[in-house]
Each structure stands twice: as C-alpha cells, then as structure tokens.
Scaffold this motif. Structure first.
Motif, PDB file in Angstrom:
ATOM      1  N   TYR A   1      -9.837 -84.727  -0.307  1.00 56.39           N
ATOM      2  CA  TYR A   1     -10.884 -83.908   0.311  1.00 56.39           C
ATOM      3  C   TYR A   1     -12.047 -83.702  -0.654  1.00 56.39           C
ATOM      4  N   ALA A   2     -11.761 -83.498  -1.940  1.00 51.71           N
ATOM      5  CA  ALA A   2     -12.821 -83.231  -2.917  1.00 51.71           C
ATOM      6  C   ALA A   2     -13.804 -84.385  -3.025  1.00 51.71           C
ATOM      7  N   ASN A   3     -13.373 -85.600  -2.727  1.00 49.09           N
ATOM      8  CA  ASN A   3     -14.240 -86.771  -2.865  1.00 49.09           C
ATOM      9  C   ASN A   3     -15.238 -86.909  -1.730  1.00 49.09           C
ATOM     10  N   ALA A   4     -14.876 -86.434  -0.548  1.00 49.37           N
ATOM     11  CA  ALA A   4     -15.752 -86.500   0.637  1.00 49.37           C
ATOM     12  C   ALA A   4     -15.486 -85.246   1.480  1.00 49.37           C
ATOM     13  N   PRO A   5     -15.991 -84.097   1.052  1.00 52.53           N
ATOM     14  CA  PRO A   5     -15.622 -82.823   1.683  1.00 52.53           C
ATOM     15  C   PRO A   5     -16.362 -82.562   3.002  1.00 52.53           C
ATOM     16  N   PHE A   6     -16.043 -83.370   4.004  1.00 45.06           N
ATOM     17  CA  PHE A   6     -16.695 -83.257   5.308  1.00 45.06           C
ATOM     18  C   PHE A   6     -15.633 -83.177   6.400  1.00 45.06           C
ATOM     19  N   LYS A   7     -15.557 -82.039   7.058  1.00 42.89           N
ATOM     20  CA  LYS A   7     -14.495 -81.803   8.038  1.00 42.89           C
ATOM     21  C   LYS A   7     -14.921 -82.013   9.491  1.00 42.89           C
TER      22      LYS A   7
ATOM     23  N   MET B   1     -16.374-106.766   8.071  1.00 45.36           N
ATOM     24  CA  MET B   1     -17.592-106.088   7.635  1.00 45.36           C
ATOM     25  C   MET B   1     -17.898-105.009   8.666  1.00 45.36           C
ATOM     26  N   SER B   2     -17.662-103.758   8.296  1.00 43.01           N
ATOM     27  CA  SER B   2     -17.896-102.642   9.211  1.00 43.01           C
ATOM     28  C   SER B   2     -19.236-101.991   8.892  1.00 43.01           C
ATOM     29  N   PHE B   3     -19.930-101.538   9.924  1.00 39.26           N
ATOM     30  CA  PHE B   3     -21.151-100.769   9.652  1.00 39.26           C
ATOM     31  C   PHE B   3     -21.314 -99.648  10.651  1.00 39.26           C
ATOM     32  N   ALA B   4     -22.006 -98.616  10.193  1.00 42.12           N
ATOM     33  CA  ALA B   4     -22.341 -97.458  11.024  1.00 42.12           C
ATOM     34  C   ALA B   4     -23.558 -96.796  10.400  1.00 42.12           C
ATOM     35  N   PRO B   5     -24.357 -96.094  11.198  1.00 42.93           N
ATOM     36  CA  PRO B   5     -25.513 -95.406  10.631  1.00 42.93           C
ATOM     37  C   PRO B   5     -25.116 -94.141   9.898  1.00 42.93           C
ATOM     38  N   ARG B   6     -26.014 -93.641   9.083  1.00 37.95           N
ATOM     39  CA  ARG B   6     -25.827 -92.306   8.517  1.00 37.95           C
ATOM     40  C   ARG B   6     -26.413 -91.325   9.526  1.00 37.95           C
ATOM     41  N   ASP B   7     -25.540 -90.676  10.299  1.00 36.94           N
ATOM     42  CA  ASP B   7     -26.019 -89.818  11.375  1.00 36.94           C
ATOM     43  C   ASP B   7     -25.223 -88.523  11.402  1.00 36.94           C
ATOM     44  N   ASN B   8     -25.146 -87.897  12.567  1.00 35.56           N
ATOM     45  CA  ASN B   8     -24.471 -86.606  12.666  1.00 35.56           C
ATOM     46  C   ASN B   8     -22.961 -86.716  12.485  1.00 35.56           C
ATOM     47  N   HIS B   9     -22.388 -87.933  12.556  1.00 38.98           N
ATOM     48  CA  HIS B   9     -20.979 -88.127  12.219  1.00 38.98           C
ATOM     49  C   HIS B   9     -20.895 -88.274  10.704  1.00 38.98           C
ATOM     50  N   GLU B  10     -20.771 -87.164  10.016  1.00 40.31           N
ATOM     51  CA  GLU B  10     -20.876 -87.149   8.570  1.00 40.31           C
ATOM     52  C   GLU B  10     -19.929 -88.155   7.897  1.00 40.31           C
ATOM     53  N   ALA B  11     -20.495 -88.933   6.999  1.00 40.11           N
ATOM     54  CA  ALA B  11     -19.726 -89.703   6.021  1.00 40.11           C
ATOM     55  C   ALA B  11     -18.776 -90.731   6.618  1.00 40.11           C
ATOM     56  N   GLN B  12     -19.089 -91.305   7.783  1.00 43.83           N
ATOM     57  CA  GLN B  12     -18.212 -92.343   8.341  1.00 43.83           C
ATOM     58  C   GLN B  12     -17.985 -93.478   7.348  1.00 43.83           C
ATOM     59  N   VAL B  13     -19.088 -94.025   6.849  1.00 41.56           N
ATOM     60  CA  VAL B  13     -19.014 -95.155   5.935  1.00 41.56           C
ATOM     61  C   VAL B  13     -18.422 -94.726   4.595  1.00 41.56           C
ATOM     62  N   GLN B  14     -18.721 -93.514   4.159  1.00 42.53           N
ATOM     63  CA  GLN B  14     -18.139 -93.014   2.921  1.00 42.53           C
ATOM     64  C   GLN B  14     -16.617 -92.927   3.033  1.00 42.53           C
TER      65      GLN B  14
ATOM     66  N   PHE C   1      -7.152 -83.152   8.688  1.00 44.20           N
ATOM     67  CA  PHE C   1      -7.231 -82.469   7.389  1.00 44.20           C
ATOM     68  C   PHE C   1      -5.883 -81.841   7.087  1.00 44.20           C
ATOM     69  N   GLN C   2      -5.309 -82.191   5.928  1.00 45.31           N
ATOM     70  CA  GLN C   2      -3.992 -81.683   5.543  1.00 45.31           C
ATOM     71  C   GLN C   2      -4.034 -81.213   4.097  1.00 45.31           C
ATOM     72  N   GLY C   3      -4.238 -79.911   3.923  1.00 42.00           N
ATOM     73  CA  GLY C   3      -4.264 -79.339   2.577  1.00 42.00           C
ATOM     74  C   GLY C   3      -5.429 -79.835   1.762  1.00 42.00           C
ATOM     75  N   SER C   4      -5.160 -80.655   0.739  1.00 40.47           N
ATOM     76  CA  SER C   4      -6.223 -81.151  -0.142  1.00 40.47           C
ATOM     77  C   SER C   4      -6.607 -82.587   0.159  1.00 40.47           C
ATOM     78  N   VAL C   5      -6.088 -83.144   1.271  1.00 35.54           N
ATOM     79  CA  VAL C   5      -6.391 -84.534   1.604  1.00 35.54           C
ATOM     80  C   VAL C   5      -6.747 -84.669   3.082  1.00 35.54           C
ATOM     81  N   PHE C   6      -7.453 -85.744   3.388  1.00 35.42           N
ATOM     82  CA  PHE C   6      -7.625 -86.189   4.767  1.00 35.42           C
ATOM     83  C   PHE C   6      -6.565 -87.253   5.039  1.00 35.42           C
ATOM     84  N   LYS C   7      -5.985 -87.211   6.227  1.00 36.64           N
ATOM     85  CA  LYS C   7      -5.059 -88.250   6.644  1.00 36.64           C
ATOM     86  C   LYS C   7      -5.700 -89.044   7.771  1.00 36.64           C
ATOM     87  N   PHE C   8      -5.581 -90.366   7.704  1.00 33.61           N
ATOM     88  CA  PHE C   8      -6.142 -91.259   8.713  1.00 33.61           C
ATOM     89  C   PHE C   8      -4.986 -91.932   9.450  1.00 33.61           C
TER      90      PHE C   8
END
Length: 620
Positions: free
Chosen positions: A149-155, A230-243, A169-176
């Motif tokens: 979570y600390a690396n990309a803190p966007f919920k 090769m995946s791409f997405a814009p930087r938009d209101n869906h925070e940090a998709q590419v990140q 979101f699970q504690g200190s990590v995101f699970k995918f």
C-alpha cells in the motif's frame, strides 16, 4: 606471455593488486547497503558474494597502465552538482501527463489525455522522492497478486471496482484477485475461453496489446501462457492503473487512443483486446479500429469483450436502446470487414475477429480509403488519419504479408523478416548473428558483476536504446521482461524487436517517458548519451532515469569514456553510487561501462533512513 616491456612476474603482481581492489570494492558496497539504506533486500551483499574475482576489472584511474585512454579536456565539462529532492507532492509526477497541464487541452478525441510535455523552463531539476514507507516490491510471481500500500497509496479502485475483483485492500497491501470488468471470476477462465479459438498455447501468439487495461490483470495472466502483453491506459480518474500494473511486474505505459498514432510499428502485435475499454470504436468513421489494424499482424486476432456485444442481455443495464446497440455492433462488423477481418467467434460477452493474412484473400463489399503514408512506422506525434494501412505485397494467396514468423521461442533468434527482406539499413543475416553473439557476451559479463541480474529481483527492465533487441534477447526469462525503447532520433529497428517476440516503444529521451515514478528495477543504456549529446542536456536524461528507477534499482550505461566521465559527475549528485569499469575486451577499448545503484531514500529524510523490509523470500 610476458614481453620485454612487461615481464610475467610484474604482470602477475599487478593483476593480484587489481583483483584485491575489486573484491574490496564489492565488500564495501555490500557493507554500505546492508547498513541501513536498503529497504527490502540485500542486493549489495548478494553482489559481493557472487562477484567473480577471477574476472579482473580495473579502476579507471588513468595511471600509466591506461595511458592510451586519457579523458580529454572538454569545454562543456559539467561541474559536480548535488540535486535536491522535489517537494513530496510530486512523488507521483509524470511530466508529460500532468493533470494541471492536461486540462488546458481540448477534450475532443481525448487530446487532453495525450502527451503534453513541459517546456524547457518548466522542467524539474530535482529528484522525485519515494513516499514514506516505500518498500521493495514483492518478487514475481507474488507481485502479480500483492502490492505494498505504501508504494501506491490509492484506494479509489477498491471502492469503484469492488464488485469486479480488480483490487482489494488488506491491511498494508493491495490484493489483486485477477478479476476484471468482463471477467470478475478471474482472468484465467477468460483466457481459456479465448484459447479455444486463438492459438495462445503453442507459441503462435507471443505479443499482445491491451487497450484500456485497468490494472493489467489480463496481461498479468497472459504471462502464464508465455505471452508478453503491452498494456496501456490513460492517467485519469481511475487513480494509478498503470502504476499498479508496473508495481505488479506487468508491462504497461500511460497512453490513450486519441488524436495521434500509437507509439508502435505496423504489424507489431499477434493479438489485441478490448475488455470493456470504453473506446468508441465506431467514432470518426472507425479511425480507432483502423489504428488497431495498423499495429495488428496479418493473421492476428482482435478480441472485443463488452458493449455492444451481448446487447440483448444488457441493453437495460447499459441504459441504451436495443436498436442503438444493434446498430453499433453492425457498424463495428462492417468496419472489421473493410479491414479484412473475419468474425470467428461470438458467445456471451465476447467476440473474436481474425485479420486475413494478406489482401488477396480479402473480399471487401465497398472500396476503402487507403493510407498514403510511405513509412507506416513513422508515428511519433503523427496524427491519426481515417484510412486503412495497406498490407505489404505478396506473390500468392498463401503468403503472409510482411513475412511469416516462427513460433516462440524459436522466433527469438530466427532471422526476422524485416532483415531478410532488406528493410533495415545496414543490417543483414550476418550482422544480425554477430549482434546476438555480442549481447550474449555482454549480458554474461553483467551477470558476473551482479549475479541477481536475470533473477526476479530485477523484474521490470528497460533498454533505453534497444537496437535489434539483442540485450533483451540475451536476458529473456520468465523472471523478467524488457521494455525495448527505440529512440526517435536513431535507426528504426522496433519492427525487428517485435518480430523477435519482444515488446517495445518509440520514444524521444529529451522528453519524459510515459510511466509513473519508481516503475523500473534495472535500466540499461548503450551509447545513448553520445547519441543525445547535441540534442538535449545530459542531466535531463539522467533525472528522468532517476524518476523511473526504483530505490536500490541498478543502471548500466555503456558509452565513450569522455561521455561517461560527464555522466558520472552528474550521477554522483543524484544519490547514485557509481563504478566505472573497463570494456569486456580490455582497458584499451575506448568504450567503458558505468555501473550504478540508486540509494534508498524517501520523502523527508536525508538518505540514511532505515525501516522494515519486504518479504523477498521468493527471490530466485
């Protein structure tokens, strides 16, 4: 053997001194990094243990034994400078996709979501900091499923996409969990459905394009099938998709289908997909489908999952009329026919089209407007046109336009069609084979210096000047992937990279790269600074490298010694620890190699912080 000028005993003594000096350097490097700069691994200690002291590498002190390679005096010799950290609010700074600048541009055709880079007087001359608590990402394959979570803190996505299994979101990590809008039960089952039509399993499909990728779960699970997406997405209101995608160890860039061409060569991808990507495929007379067609290889596949497919079931949910959705699907199928695509499958929410292998097998009901561009790979900042890219000429109906490719992995080292057809100036079958041997030798040397190269520790790798893709081919492994960048100011070889089953992108290094900070573990640059020394400032390129390099990431730069001397002076002021070493073929070769490690530091500290480590027990 000795000579009159260098008796054997003198040479042996000198070699022994050099061996001891090299071992001492790696011991001190390991001790430094173990002492508290590190956050989540023991890179330097591993390098120290694995350094091969039988492979003598000398310090470039230019004493008499190096009197044939002196550093020349240079009028523009940069003075050492120490760069300060940027403000913490810039920790996720993306120079060419910043929101404030983007909002000044038209929304028509997504222009405001495209690249808009700062002018020279607005470029940052500071170091983009990592957020407090930043940790080394989990090693692959654990990183596919977990992100600190600390690396990309966007919920926000955990709420917006809660019912679609994108991220939790699970504690200190995101699970995918591997879900997506059109595959909430997981990408594996969805890919299995595609594989019933598309030959994903046998190596026929190696490169894929995901348009509007979300958090890139499709690309993440395609890696299990040995397919590079090769995946791409814009930087938009869906925070940090590419990140999120890059934190997971999955290839991705910030991009959008808008008013300019995608930064890929023609016929790059074996398949492409849109999983509820919300791209208006029928807009502008089908221009966006025409652009997908340009980058889709003859015989390749396009997958559409989501609106308007299965409109009979979802028209009320989508709040649209049956007639409107039916007409939209009919329009997509008409455009596909004009592109020489054939619908192969439609079931449930998914439709699959296949592009014909050449235009001789194409039956168009109406004439189409073909593109007049002579060079279909000249795409950097070029506007999209509403036209169909022509197939390369063939001599019969069975021939694959552009050349037939071997199945992967044989494809990696086979002679690419672009070279066999003489389309790459100055490169033939012989020079291609020489390039393969050269990079095998060079990468083997890199691994002797740092045995973690090729392991999951350096998952996300970038080659800033990829050439024929030799570095990436020599490094090829499921443990890592390489973003092969072909600079726009050099010979265009990106088609060769894709024909080998690798992925990459065009880019001008005088500008910021289309990614978030801290997204690459290992950056390689061969001859890049000599190439750009009259185009833009060395420090701007180095600062961009620092922005996209993770704390404790590594850099290897090959170049002429005088250029590396300038680079090193700047790099030493960027909290990098550097070591200049000789070429593989010895000290008399003017080209040298600069090895660097980026120190661990975060916003608000002085570069000497200590904190808990990530679980890297799965490193290989």
């Amino acid at each position: 053997m000795g000579s009159k000028n260098n008796p054997p005993r003198s040479r042996s003594s000198l070699s022994l001194i050099l061996v001891v000096g090299l071992c001492c350097f790696f011991y001190l490097l390991g001790a430094w990094q173990k002492s508290g700069f590190g956050k989540g691994d023991s890179i330097a200690m591993e390098i120290t243990k694995q350094a091969q002291c039988t492979d003598v590498v000398t310090d470039l002190d230019f004493e008499p034994h190096h009197n044939t390679v002196k550093i020349p005096e240079r009028l523009a010799d940069p003075k050492p400078v120490s760069f300060k950290p940027c403000d913490v609010k810039l920790k996720d700074y993306t120079p060419c996709q910043e929101q404030d600048r983007a909002m000044k541009f038209p929304r028509e055709n997504m222009i405001y979501r495209e690249r808009h880079c700062p002018p020279e007087n607005e470029k940052l001359r500071c170091l983009v900091p990592a957020p407090k608590g930043y940790m080394t990402p989990f090693p692959w394959p654990k990183s596919r499923d977990y992100v600190h979570y600390a690396n990309a803190p966007f919920k926000s996505l955990t709420v917006e996409k809660a019912g679609q299994n994108w991220v939790q979101f699970q504690g200190s990590v995101f699970k995918f969990p591997g879900g997506g809008t059109m595959f909430p039960q997981g990408a594996d089952a969805y890919i299995d459905e595609l594989a019933s039509v598309i030959p994903i399993k046998d190596g026929s499909v190696r490169t894929a394009l995901d348009t509007g990728c979300g958090v890139a779960s499709w690309g993440a699970y395609m890696l299990k099938r040995n397919v590079l997406t090769m995946s791409f997405a814009p930087r938009d209101n869906h925070e940090a998709q590419v990140q999120f995608a890059l934190e997971r160890g999955v290839p991705a860039i910030i991009a959008v289908l808008g008013s300019i061409l995608l930064p890929y060569p023609a016929r790059a991808f074996d398949m492409a997909q849109c999983s509820r990507c919300l791209i208006p495929w029928t807009a502008n007379e089908g221009t966006y489908l025409m652009e997908v067609d340009r980058v889709l290889r003859p015989g390749g596949y396009w997958v559409l999952s989501g609106p308007p497919i299965n409109w009979k079931t979802y028209y009320k949910t989508w709040n649209r009329t049956r007639e409107d959705l039916k007409a939209e699907q009919k329009r997509i199928e008409d455009i596909a026919e004009s592109l020489c695509w054939e619908k192969k499958y439609e079931k449930g929410d998914t439709a699959i089209f296949r592009k014909k292998i050449n235009d001789r097998s194409c039956d168009r009901s109406t004439p189409v407007n073909t593109c007049k561009r002579k060079d279909t790979d000249d795409v950097w900042y070029k506007e999209i046109e509403t036209c169909v890219t022509q197939f390369p000429k063939v001599s019969n109906e069975e021939e694959v336009a552009g050349g037939k490719l071997k199945k992967f992995p044989e494809r990696l080292l086979a002679l690419p069609p672009s070279i066999s057809k003489g389309l790459v100036s100055g490169v033939d079958a012989e020079t291609y084979q020489e390039d393969i041997k050269l990079w095998k030798k060079r990468v083997a040397r890199y691994k002797r210096i740092n045995s973690l190269i090729g392991s999951t520790r350096y998952r996300n790798v970038m080659d800033m000047n990829a050439g024929l893709g030799g570095f990436a081919a020599a490094l090829e492994s499921p443990k890592s992937w390489v973003m092969n960048v072909v600079p726009t100011i050099t010979k265009n070889t990106l088609s060769v990279v894709y024909e080998r089953g690798l992925i990459g992108i065009y880019h001008d290094w005088c500008e910021g790269f289309s990614t978030y900070p801290r997204t690459y573990d290992f950056i390689h640059a061969n001859g890049l600074f000599s190439m750009y020394q009259h185009s833009c400032k060395i420090e701007d390129i180095l600062l961009e490298m620092d922005r996209i390099l993770r704390p404790e990431g590594i850099v290897i730069i090959r170049d002429e010694v005088d250029v590396l001397n300038d680079v090193r002076k700047i790099a030493n002021g960027m909290r990098w620890d550097t070591k200049l070493m000789d070429h593989e073929d010895g000290p008399l070769v003017p080209e040298k190699i600069l090895y660097a490690v980026k120190q661990y530091w975060v916003a608000g500290d002085d570069g000497n912080s200590q904190s808990s480590s990530a679980d890297n027990s799965e490193e290989e």
